[in-house]
Scaffold this active site. Structure first.
Site, PDB file in Angstrom:
ATOM      1  N   ASP A 131       0.844  -1.197   0.000  1.00 36.36           N
ATOM      2  CA  ASP A 131       0.000   0.000   0.000  1.00 36.36           C
ATOM      3  C   ASP A 131       0.876   1.243   0.000  1.00 36.36           C
ATOM      4  O   ASP A 131       2.019   1.212   0.457  1.00 36.36           O
ATOM      5  CB  ASP A 131      -0.875   0.045   1.267  1.00 36.36           C
ATOM      6  CG  ASP A 131      -2.048  -0.931   1.213  1.00 36.36           C
ATOM      7  OD1 ASP A 131      -2.374  -1.429   0.126  1.00 36.36           O
ATOM      8  OD2 ASP A 131      -2.644  -1.171   2.289  1.00 36.36           O
ATOM      9  N   ARG A 181      -1.421  -0.335  -8.621  1.00 35.52           N
ATOM     10  CA  ARG A 181      -2.818  -0.019  -8.259  1.00 35.52           C
ATOM     11  C   ARG A 181      -2.909   1.505  -8.249  1.00 35.52           C
ATOM     12  O   ARG A 181      -2.079   2.160  -7.618  1.00 35.52           O
ATOM     13  CB  ARG A 181      -3.151  -0.560  -6.869  1.00 35.52           C
ATOM     14  CG  ARG A 181      -4.510  -0.054  -6.360  1.00 35.52           C
ATOM     15  CD  ARG A 181      -4.631  -0.137  -4.827  1.00 35.52           C
ATOM     16  NE  ARG A 181      -4.685  -1.473  -4.333  1.00 35.52           N
ATOM     17  CZ  ARG A 181      -4.296  -1.807  -3.088  1.00 35.52           C
ATOM     18  NH1 ARG A 181      -3.822  -0.881  -2.261  1.00 35.52           N
ATOM     19  NH2 ARG A 181      -4.367  -3.051  -2.677  1.00 35.52           N
TER      20      ARG A 181
HETATM   21  C1  LIG Z   1      -8.782  -1.148  -3.327  1.00 41.85           C
HETATM   22  C2  LIG Z   1      -8.332   0.179  -2.802  1.00 41.85           C
HETATM   23  C3  LIG Z   1      -7.070   0.293  -2.250  1.00 41.85           C
HETATM   24  C4  LIG Z   1      -6.616   1.529  -1.776  1.00 41.85           C
HETATM   25  N1  LIG Z   1      -5.326   1.661  -1.357  1.00 41.85           N
HETATM   26  C5  LIG Z   1      -4.861   2.875  -0.993  1.00 41.85           C
HETATM   27  C6  LIG Z   1      -3.502   3.085  -0.678  1.00 41.85           C
HETATM   28  O1  LIG Z   1      -2.676   2.175  -0.723  1.00 41.85           O
HETATM   29  N2  LIG Z   1      -3.123   4.341  -0.313  1.00 41.85           N
HETATM   30  C7  LIG Z   1      -3.989   5.395  -0.285  1.00 41.85           C
HETATM   31  O2  LIG Z   1      -3.592   6.523   0.031  1.00 41.85           O
HETATM   32  N3  LIG Z   1      -5.303   5.207  -0.565  1.00 41.85           N
HETATM   33  C8  LIG Z   1      -5.753   3.993  -0.912  1.00 41.85           C
HETATM   34  N4  LIG Z   1      -7.087   3.832  -1.243  1.00 41.85           N
HETATM   35  C9  LIG Z   1      -8.066   4.900  -0.900  1.00 41.85           C
HETATM   36  C10 LIG Z   1      -8.205   5.914  -2.025  1.00 41.85           C
HETATM   37  O3  LIG Z   1      -7.028   6.663  -2.126  1.00 41.85           O
HETATM   38  C11 LIG Z   1      -9.386   6.869  -1.771  1.00 41.85           C
HETATM   39  O4  LIG Z   1      -9.170   7.557  -0.580  1.00 41.85           O
HETATM   40  C12 LIG Z   1     -10.744   6.189  -1.700  1.00 41.85           C
HETATM   41  O5  LIG Z   1     -10.835   5.146  -2.603  1.00 41.85           O
HETATM   42  C13 LIG Z   1     -11.892   7.182  -2.027  1.00 41.85           C
HETATM   43  O6  LIG Z   1     -11.703   7.708  -3.300  1.00 41.85           O
HETATM   44  P1  LIG Z   1     -12.598   7.319  -4.590  1.00 41.85           P
HETATM   45  O7  LIG Z   1     -11.647   6.974  -5.685  1.00 41.85           O
HETATM   46  O8  LIG Z   1     -13.577   6.302  -4.267  1.00 41.85           O
HETATM   47  O9  LIG Z   1     -13.255   8.688  -5.029  1.00 41.85           O
HETATM   48  P2  LIG Z   1     -14.191   9.710  -4.272  1.00 41.85           P
HETATM   49  O10 LIG Z   1     -14.389  10.809  -5.236  1.00 41.85           O
HETATM   50  O11 LIG Z   1     -13.632  10.034  -2.942  1.00 41.85           O
HETATM   51  O12 LIG Z   1     -15.531   8.904  -4.057  1.00 41.85           O
HETATM   52  C14 LIG Z   1     -16.372   8.523  -5.135  1.00 41.85           C
HETATM   53  C15 LIG Z   1     -17.676   7.995  -4.529  1.00 41.85           C
HETATM   54  O13 LIG Z   1     -17.409   6.801  -3.793  1.00 41.85           O
HETATM   55  C16 LIG Z   1     -18.165   6.748  -2.605  1.00 41.85           C
HETATM   56  N5  LIG Z   1     -17.219   6.740  -1.458  1.00 41.85           N
HETATM   57  C17 LIG Z   1     -15.888   6.945  -1.512  1.00 41.85           C
HETATM   58  N6  LIG Z   1     -15.349   6.820  -0.278  1.00 41.85           N
HETATM   59  C18 LIG Z   1     -16.367   6.554   0.555  1.00 41.85           C
HETATM   60  C19 LIG Z   1     -16.453   6.318   1.953  1.00 41.85           C
HETATM   61  N7  LIG Z   1     -15.375   6.345   2.722  1.00 41.85           N
HETATM   62  N8  LIG Z   1     -17.665   6.075   2.503  1.00 41.85           N
HETATM   63  C20 LIG Z   1     -18.765   6.021   1.717  1.00 41.85           C
HETATM   64  N9  LIG Z   1     -18.747   6.231   0.385  1.00 41.85           N
HETATM   65  C21 LIG Z   1     -17.581   6.502  -0.190  1.00 41.85           C
HETATM   66  C22 LIG Z   1     -19.048   7.957  -2.616  1.00 41.85           C
HETATM   67  O14 LIG Z   1     -20.258   7.569  -3.212  1.00 41.85           O
HETATM   68  C23 LIG Z   1     -18.299   8.929  -3.495  1.00 41.85           C
HETATM   69  O15 LIG Z   1     -19.130   9.864  -4.128  1.00 41.85           O
HETATM   70  C24 LIG Z   1      -7.517   2.631  -1.792  1.00 41.85           C
HETATM   71  C25 LIG Z   1      -8.780   2.509  -2.347  1.00 41.85           C
HETATM   72  C26 LIG Z   1      -9.186   1.315  -2.871  1.00 41.85           C
HETATM   73  C27 LIG Z   1     -10.537   1.232  -3.521  1.00 41.85           C
END
Ligand SMILES: Cc1cc2nc3c(=O)[nH]c(=O)nc-3n(C[C@H](O)[C@H](O)[C@H](O)COP(=O)(O)OP(=O)(O)OC[C@H]3O[C@@H](n4cnc5c(N)ncnc54)[C@H](O)[C@@H]3O)c2cc1C
Length: 309
Positions: A131, A181
């Site tokens: 990660d 990723r």
């Molecule tokens: C498989 C995976 C691995 C990850 N690994 C890392 C990593 O190694 N390092 C790192 O910094 N980040 C990691 N992340 C987290 C990532 O960086 C984001 O913070 C997170 O995915 C929210 O961003 P989004 O792309 O969904 O977009 P956003 O624009 O934040 O969200 C899009 C939509 O998704 C839904 N949503 C998003 N988050 C939430 C929530 N918490 N609760 C409820 N609904 C929500 C909402 O409907 C929102 O409108 C990972 C995410 C995923 C999916």
């Protein structure tokens, strides 16, 4: 001050920490985002996901470990996890945090710990994802990754679209055939290193996603953003990139409706499944992504405090 930054400060408050970790009212929220506190909870979540046609990546929660014994016990947990995944024939790999395995106090030890885990995974034909953490660790995590990438091809890393440096890092990783990723980035970062505006992060994500789909080795598109997911699917179809050449990834408990749709539409989907007792920082990052979640926390802390007085 941005919402994420304000919330990171609230989450760091010991009073909030104590209320959230002990208050029964917060259990449903914890259970939504975390599979449970034990390895069996994590494995049983994976079994249910596998039954719905989704693969998983198990994360044993924890970060910023400060001594060798603690890092060694995390290493042992991951080794055991790999044994059980193999024994039960689960469609699951693992995701780990370098600071959980010693990066913060002894990078050589961390490298050894991760190498031992990656080697065990290789014996089983399995895969390990490192990660990405806060920007203070980006360079160290990438050096660690490159170092291990020379010896192991079953190891991948994560790029965060909110960092200015990510375009350059991504190109270099792709040149080295690294498995990447792509996520937006979950930490509260200063504007000196990261785009402060969500619109810019989303634009960068879109651009990087197109690049990865075209040139990278089985990229993982990790987002719950419907517009980006649709764009990724359209872009892939237009460029003759078949669904077996990449996977979507989403977090346990987030947008379960879209998760099912993605599988129904014939795409590979992997769910990131966190388990363990050290869920507080992970949960706070999930809360920090969505004001509605934070409102729930703050409202209930206030309500609980009033009742206690
Ligand atoms: C498989 C995976 C691995 C990850 N690994 C890392 C990593 O190694 N390092 C790192 O910094 N980040 C990691 N992340 C987290 C990532 O960086 C984001 O913070 C997170 O995915 C929210 O961003 P989004 O792309 O969904 O977009 P956003 O624009 O934040 O969200 C899009 C939509 O998704 C839904 N949503 C998003 N988050 C939430 C929530 N918490 N609760 C409820 N609904 C929500 C909402 O409907 C929102 O409108 C990972 C995410 C995923 C999916």
């Amino acid at each position: 001050m941005a919402y994420k930054e304000i919330f990171a400060r609230i989450a760091g408050n010991t009073f909030v920490h104590e209320r959230v970790t002990t208050g029964r009212i917060f259990r449903p929220l914890v259970e939504r985002f975390v599979a449970g506190e034990t390895i069996e909870h994590g494995l049983s979540a994976v079994e249910s996901l596998n039954n719905k046609g989704m693969a998983a990546s198990l994360d044993f929660l924890g970060e910023e470990v400060h001594d060798e014994d603690a890092a060694a016990s995390v290493r042992e947990e991951y080794l055991f996890l790999l044994d059980v995944i193999n024994k039960r024939g689960l469609a699951a790999n693992i995701s780990l945090k370098s600071t959980q395995l010693g990066l913060g106090f002894n990078p050589d030890l961390c490298r050894e710990n991760i190498a031992t885990i990656v080697e065990r995974a290789r014996d089983y034909g399995n895969f390990v994802r490192i990660d990405m953490e806060g920007s203070g660790y980006t360079s160290d995590i990438l050096s660690l990754f490159y170092d291990l990438h020379n010896d192991y091809d079953n190891l991948g890393v994560v790029m965060q679209a909110y960092l200015y440096r990510t375009g350059d890092d991504t190109r270099e990783l792709v040149e080295q055939q690294a498995r990447i990723r792509l996520c937006k980035g979950a930490y509260s970062e200063p504007s000196i290193v990261a785009f402060p505006k969500k619109k810019k992060v989303d634009e960068n994500y879109r651009h990087l996603m197109e690049y990865l789909l075209e040139y990278a080795n089985y990229p993982a598109i990790a987002t719950h953003d419907e517009a980006l997911i649709s764009h990724g699917q359209e872009f892939a179809a237009e460029h003759g990139i078949t669904p077996d050449k990449f996977e979507f990834q989403m977090l346990y408990g987030v947008r379960r409706d879209i998760q099912e749709q993605i599988v129904e539409n014939g795409y590979n989907l992997r769910i990131y499944v966190p388990y363990g007792k050290e869920w507080y920082p992970y949960l706070m990052r999930r809360i920090g992504e969505r004001p509605a979640n934070a409102f729930f926390i703050l409202k209930n802390i206030m309500r609980e405090s009033l009742h206690r007085e």
